[in-house]
Write an enzyme that holds these catalytic residues in place. Structure first.
Site, PDB file in Angstrom:
ATOM      1  N   ASP A   1     -84.341  90.997 -64.786  1.00  0.00           N
ATOM      2  CA  ASP A   1     -85.642  91.021 -65.469  1.00  0.00           C
ATOM      3  C   ASP A   1     -85.858  89.609 -66.025  1.00  0.00           C
ATOM      4  OD1 ASP A   1     -87.872  91.999 -67.126  1.00  0.00           O
ATOM      5  OD2 ASP A   1     -86.436  91.790 -68.781  1.00  0.00           O
TER       6      ASP A   1
ATOM      7  N   ASP B   1     -88.680  88.496 -68.841  1.00  0.00           N
ATOM      8  CA  ASP B   1     -89.024  88.400 -70.272  1.00  0.00           C
ATOM      9  C   ASP B   1     -88.081  89.214 -71.143  1.00  0.00           C
ATOM     10  OD1 ASP B   1     -92.308  88.310 -69.067  1.00  0.00           O
ATOM     11  OD2 ASP B   1     -91.321  86.667 -70.105  1.00  0.00           O
TER      12      ASP B   1
HETATM   13  C1  XBP Z   1     -92.552  91.816 -69.695  1.00  0.00           C
HETATM   14  C2  XBP Z   1     -93.980  92.182 -69.655  1.00  0.00           C
HETATM   15  C3  XBP Z   1     -94.999  91.101 -69.396  1.00  0.00           C
HETATM   16  C4  XBP Z   1     -94.936  90.041 -70.508  1.00  0.00           C
HETATM   17  C5  XBP Z   1     -96.200  89.216 -70.560  1.00  0.00           C
HETATM   18  O1  XBP Z   1     -92.182  91.536 -68.376  1.00  0.00           O
HETATM   19  O2  XBP Z   1     -94.306  93.350 -69.807  1.00  0.00           O
HETATM   20  O3  XBP Z   1     -96.264  91.730 -69.404  1.00  0.00           O
HETATM   21  O4  XBP Z   1     -94.829  90.703 -71.765  1.00  0.00           O
HETATM   22  O5  XBP Z   1     -96.428  88.609 -69.291  1.00  0.00           O
HETATM   23  P1  XBP Z   1     -90.624  91.737 -67.895  1.00  0.00           P
HETATM   24  P2  XBP Z   1     -97.871  88.725 -68.599  1.00  0.00           P
HETATM   25  O6  XBP Z   1     -90.685  92.821 -66.825  1.00  0.00           O
HETATM   26  O7  XBP Z   1     -90.202  90.400 -67.368  1.00  0.00           O
HETATM   27  O8  XBP Z   1     -89.815  92.154 -69.111  1.00  0.00           O
HETATM   28  O9  XBP Z   1     -98.901  88.426 -69.665  1.00  0.00           O
HETATM   29  O10 XBP Z   1     -97.857  87.717 -67.493  1.00  0.00           O
HETATM   30  O11 XBP Z   1     -97.939  90.151 -68.103  1.00  0.00           O
HETATM   31 MG    MG Z   2     -88.160  92.411 -70.116  1.00  0.00          MG
END
Ligand code: XBP
Ligand code: MG
Length: 247
Positions: free
Chosen positions: A9, A11
């Site tokens: 993953d 973020d």
């Molecule tokens: C986390 C998310 C993303 C980010 C924001 O992604 O839900 O929406 O919070 O990015 P991950 P965007 O699967 O990497 O944990 O504004 O580009 O959606």
């Molecule tokens: Mg994440």
């Protein structure tokens, strides 16, 4: 069963990026003249909605507003937000989370393939390459954002990563930070290690998941006490998880 690939993953897992996302959202709201300002607690709750565009739309509906009452559409707001986020990442404001670099180096040295399965906008991953946070040539597969029909917690992003890797779920290990991510990987049948951060430390994860707070200083909850998490730990957990699941 041998570990053939780790699916990461982004973020909250590879990078502790949600604070920068929150800053970018708030900057975008100011740019369009909205007095919205997502505090840490409010954002923590909004993270239950995956996808930035979806998150803005959700907040609009929660505020009993219709799109006509907004100065610009949620999609235009999100494009502004992504521009701010991109510039910030390219200015070097993100680094890999503690201990991740060592695991990536070990994985590459051991021939364990690397993939990304993320809800974030594809250009946000590209910016991690451009800024040098991660090296593009080391990542065999990247599946991001709207490349799949349904975002996490749906399994789509992991199923697409497995498809592009041409591997079965049990060949792989997912590393996630959130309940949505855990549910996405679990529904795809991929054994999962959870690493928490400020936004997910109080979420509830099933006991069938290895849980570490931080790869760097170890501080694991249900795995080896106070050791730095290495590839060996991930392989051992993967073996235990797949052996259990097979029997
Ligand atoms: C986390 C998310 C993303 C980010 C924001 O992604 O839900 O929406 O919070 O990015 P991950 P965007 O699967 O990497 O944990 O504004 O580009 O959606
Ligand atoms: Mg994440």
């Amino acid at each position: 069963m041998k570990l053939k690939a780790i699916i990461w993953d982004v973020d909250g897992t590879l990078v502790d990026s949600e604070e920068l996302h929150r800053e970018a959202f708030n900057w975008a709201f100011t740019q369009v003249g909205l007095d919205w300002n997502w505090s840490i607690p409010v954002y923590g709750k909004l993270l239950e909605v995956t996808g930035g565009k979806e998150r803005i739309r959700f907040f609009m509906e929660q505020s009993s507003l219709s799109e006509k009452q907004l100065p610009v559409s949620p999609e235009e707001m999100h494009a502004l937000k992504t521009g701010y986020y991109s510039r910030s990442v390219c200015e070097g404001r993100l680094v890999l989370r503690n201990g991740v670099d060592c695991i990536l180096k070990e994985a590459i040295g051991a021939g364990v393939r690397l993939a990304i399965a993320t809800t974030t906008t594809p250009s946000n991953v590209e910016d991690l390459f451009v800024s040098g946070v991660i090296k593009k040539e080391q990542w065999e597969v990247v599946v991001a954002g709207d490349e799949v029909e349904k975002k996490k917690p749906a399994p789509d992003v992991y199923l697409e990563a497995l498809n592009r890797l041409a591997l079965s779920p049990k060949d792989c290990l997912a590393i996630e930070d959130s309940e949505n991510g855990m549910n996405s990987a679990f529904q795809a049948g991929v054994p999962t290690v959870i690493t928490t951060n400020r936004y997910t430390i109080n979420q509830s994860f099933g006991k069938e998941f290895a849980l570490v707070h931080d790869f760097g200083d170890g501080s694991p909850i249900n795995s080896c006490a106070n050791k730095t998490i290495t590839l060996r730990h991930l392989e051992a957990w993967h073996l235990a998880a797949t052996t259990t699941l097979i029997s």
